[in-house]
Design a protein around this motif. Structure first.
Motif, PDB file in Angstrom:
ATOM      1  N   GLU A 181       9.595  -1.630  -3.240  1.00 37.28           N
ATOM      2  CA  GLU A 181      10.172  -1.092  -4.475  1.00 37.28           C
ATOM      3  C   GLU A 181       9.967   0.410  -4.609  1.00 37.28           C
ATOM      4  O   GLU A 181      10.588   1.035  -5.469  1.00 37.28           O
ATOM      5  CB  GLU A 181       9.551  -1.784  -5.694  1.00 37.28           C
ATOM      6  CG  GLU A 181       9.779  -3.273  -5.752  1.00 37.28           C
ATOM      7  CD  GLU A 181       9.014  -3.940  -6.876  1.00 37.28           C
ATOM      8  OE1 GLU A 181       8.498  -3.232  -7.779  1.00 37.28           O
ATOM      9  OE2 GLU A 181       8.929  -5.182  -6.861  1.00 37.28           O
ATOM     10  N   ILE A 182       9.072   0.965  -3.796  1.00 41.06           N
ATOM     11  CA  ILE A 182       8.739   2.389  -3.924  1.00 41.06           C
ATOM     12  C   ILE A 182       8.782   3.068  -2.546  1.00 41.06           C
ATOM     13  O   ILE A 182       7.744   3.340  -1.940  1.00 41.06           O
ATOM     14  CB  ILE A 182       7.368   2.598  -4.612  1.00 41.06           C
ATOM     15  CG1 ILE A 182       6.273   1.752  -3.950  1.00 41.06           C
ATOM     16  CG2 ILE A 182       7.461   2.322  -6.104  1.00 41.06           C
ATOM     17  CD1 ILE A 182       4.870   2.089  -4.391  1.00 41.06           C
ATOM     18  N   PRO A 183       9.985   3.374  -2.061  1.00 39.26           N
ATOM     19  CA  PRO A 183      10.108   4.017  -0.750  1.00 39.26           C
ATOM     20  C   PRO A 183       9.263   5.291  -0.661  1.00 39.26           C
ATOM     21  O   PRO A 183       9.141   6.052  -1.625  1.00 39.26           O
ATOM     22  CB  PRO A 183      11.594   4.352  -0.660  1.00 39.26           C
ATOM     23  CG  PRO A 183      12.264   3.464  -1.643  1.00 39.26           C
ATOM     24  CD  PRO A 183      11.267   3.209  -2.731  1.00 39.26           C
ATOM     25  N   GLY A 184       8.679   5.489   0.518  1.00 37.19           N
ATOM     26  CA  GLY A 184       7.891   6.695   0.761  1.00 37.19           C
ATOM     27  C   GLY A 184       6.406   6.533   0.488  1.00 37.19           C
ATOM     28  O   GLY A 184       5.602   7.383   0.859  1.00 37.19           O
ATOM     29  N   TRP A 185       6.022   5.450  -0.157  1.00 35.53           N
ATOM     30  CA  TRP A 185       4.624   5.200  -0.511  1.00 35.53           C
ATOM     31  C   TRP A 185       4.002   4.220   0.470  1.00 35.53           C
ATOM     32  O   TRP A 185       4.686   3.386   1.048  1.00 35.53           O
ATOM     33  CB  TRP A 185       4.529   4.634  -1.926  1.00 35.53           C
ATOM     34  CG  TRP A 185       4.933   5.616  -2.972  1.00 35.53           C
ATOM     35  CD1 TRP A 185       6.201   5.885  -3.382  1.00 35.53           C
ATOM     36  CD2 TRP A 185       4.078   6.479  -3.700  1.00 35.53           C
ATOM     37  NE1 TRP A 185       6.188   6.870  -4.343  1.00 35.53           N
ATOM     38  CE2 TRP A 185       4.889   7.260  -4.559  1.00 35.53           C
ATOM     39  CE3 TRP A 185       2.700   6.692  -3.728  1.00 35.53           C
ATOM     40  CZ2 TRP A 185       4.380   8.211  -5.426  1.00 35.53           C
ATOM     41  CZ3 TRP A 185       2.189   7.635  -4.595  1.00 35.53           C
ATOM     42  CH2 TRP A 185       3.020   8.391  -5.421  1.00 35.53           C
ATOM     43  N   SER A 186       2.685   4.327   0.625  1.00 34.40           N
ATOM     44  CA  SER A 186       1.964   3.354   1.433  1.00 34.40           C
ATOM     45  C   SER A 186       0.714   2.918   0.681  1.00 34.40           C
ATOM     46  O   SER A 186       0.337   3.506  -0.333  1.00 34.40           O
ATOM     47  CB  SER A 186       1.611   3.940   2.809  1.00 34.40           C
ATOM     48  OG  SER A 186       0.813   5.084   2.673  1.00 34.40           O
ATOM     49  N   PHE A 187       0.096   1.881   1.194  1.00 36.35           N
ATOM     50  CA  PHE A 187      -1.080   1.280   0.575  1.00 36.35           C
ATOM     51  C   PHE A 187      -2.301   1.646   1.399  1.00 36.35           C
ATOM     52  O   PHE A 187      -2.407   1.277   2.568  1.00 36.35           O
ATOM     53  CB  PHE A 187      -0.885  -0.232   0.500  1.00 36.35           C
ATOM     54  CG  PHE A 187      -2.047  -1.012  -0.030  1.00 36.35           C
ATOM     55  CD1 PHE A 187      -2.893  -0.503  -0.994  1.00 36.35           C
ATOM     56  CD2 PHE A 187      -2.270  -2.293   0.437  1.00 36.35           C
ATOM     57  CE1 PHE A 187      -3.954  -1.255  -1.484  1.00 36.35           C
ATOM     58  CE2 PHE A 187      -3.319  -3.061  -0.047  1.00 36.35           C
ATOM     59  CZ  PHE A 187      -4.165  -2.539  -1.011  1.00 36.35           C
ATOM     60  N   ASP A 188      -3.218   2.378   0.795  1.00 37.79           N
ATOM     61  CA  ASP A 188      -4.500   2.699   1.426  1.00 37.79           C
ATOM     62  C   ASP A 188      -5.485   1.631   0.966  1.00 37.79           C
ATOM     63  O   ASP A 188      -6.001   1.692  -0.151  1.00 37.79           O
ATOM     64  CB  ASP A 188      -4.952   4.101   1.017  1.00 37.79           C
ATOM     65  CG  ASP A 188      -6.261   4.512   1.660  1.00 37.79           C
ATOM     66  OD1 ASP A 188      -7.054   3.632   2.065  1.00 37.79           O
ATOM     67  OD2 ASP A 188      -6.509   5.734   1.741  1.00 37.79           O
ATOM     68  N   ARG A 189      -5.708   0.641   1.804  1.00 37.62           N
ATOM     69  CA  ARG A 189      -6.587  -0.484   1.432  1.00 37.62           C
ATOM     70  C   ARG A 189      -8.013  -0.033   1.168  1.00 37.62           C
ATOM     71  O   ARG A 189      -8.668  -0.569   0.271  1.00 37.62           O
ATOM     72  CB  ARG A 189      -6.583  -1.554   2.526  1.00 37.62           C
ATOM     73  CG  ARG A 189      -5.342  -2.406   2.520  1.00 37.62           C
ATOM     74  CD  ARG A 189      -5.430  -3.473   3.618  1.00 37.62           C
ATOM     75  NE  ARG A 189      -4.321  -4.380   3.542  1.00 37.62           N
ATOM     76  CZ  ARG A 189      -4.367  -5.573   2.956  1.00 37.62           C
ATOM     77  NH1 ARG A 189      -5.476  -5.976   2.393  1.00 37.62           N
ATOM     78  NH2 ARG A 189      -3.308  -6.351   2.938  1.00 37.62           N
ATOM     79  N   ASP A 190      -8.503   0.911   1.948  1.00 37.70           N
ATOM     80  CA  ASP A 190      -9.887   1.367   1.761  1.00 37.70           C
ATOM     81  C   ASP A 190     -10.074   2.040   0.406  1.00 37.70           C
ATOM     82  O   ASP A 190     -11.102   1.855  -0.245  1.00 37.70           O
ATOM     83  CB  ASP A 190     -10.302   2.324   2.877  1.00 37.70           C
ATOM     84  CG  ASP A 190     -10.371   1.636   4.233  1.00 37.70           C
ATOM     85  OD1 ASP A 190     -10.630   0.409   4.269  1.00 37.70           O
ATOM     86  OD2 ASP A 190     -10.159   2.311   5.248  1.00 37.70           O
ATOM     87  N   ALA A 191      -9.100   2.821  -0.006  1.00 36.78           N
ATOM     88  CA  ALA A 191      -9.194   3.542  -1.282  1.00 36.78           C
ATOM     89  C   ALA A 191      -8.644   2.736  -2.451  1.00 36.78           C
ATOM     90  O   ALA A 191      -8.764   3.161  -3.595  1.00 36.78           O
ATOM     91  CB  ALA A 191      -8.452   4.864  -1.180  1.00 36.78           C
TER      92      ALA A 191
END
Length: 97
Positions: A16-26
């Motif tokens: 749903e939010i192109p260009g974003w990623s998920f930083d699992r650690d943070a």
């Protein structure tokens, strides 16, 4: 308080939010934006700041010339919530995405 989303839910909503990623650690949504120059970067930051203030939900970010590194997380929930996705969508809208 808004409920923290589980990592699986965050991964599922990333489309749903192109260009974003998920930083699992943070436990954060992250994105780097590069614009034409400092003036454009500052203008975007101003628009985001006003939207963030209105939503009472503020990004963590750094800016160097034309680059903005953005990190969205909901501290009192201990991770990513719907508020982070809403702000990411607003930022994408400011970018014309």
């Amino acid at each position: 308080m808004t409920a923290r989303l589980e990592p699986e839910a965050v991964e599922a909503k990333l489309g749903e939010i192109p260009g974003w990623s998920f930083d699992r650690d943070a436990e954060a949504l992250v994105r780097t934006v590069r614009l034409k120059d400092f003036s454009e970067a500052f203008a975007l930051m101003t628009r985001v700041a006003m939207a963030a203030e209105h939503a009472d939900h503020h990004p963590e970010w750094t800016n160097v010339y034309n680059r903005i590194d953005i990190r969205l997380t909901t501290h009192d929930a201990g991770g990513i919530t719907a508020r982070d996705f809403a702000l990411a969508l607003r930022i994408n809208g400011f970018l014309g995405e």
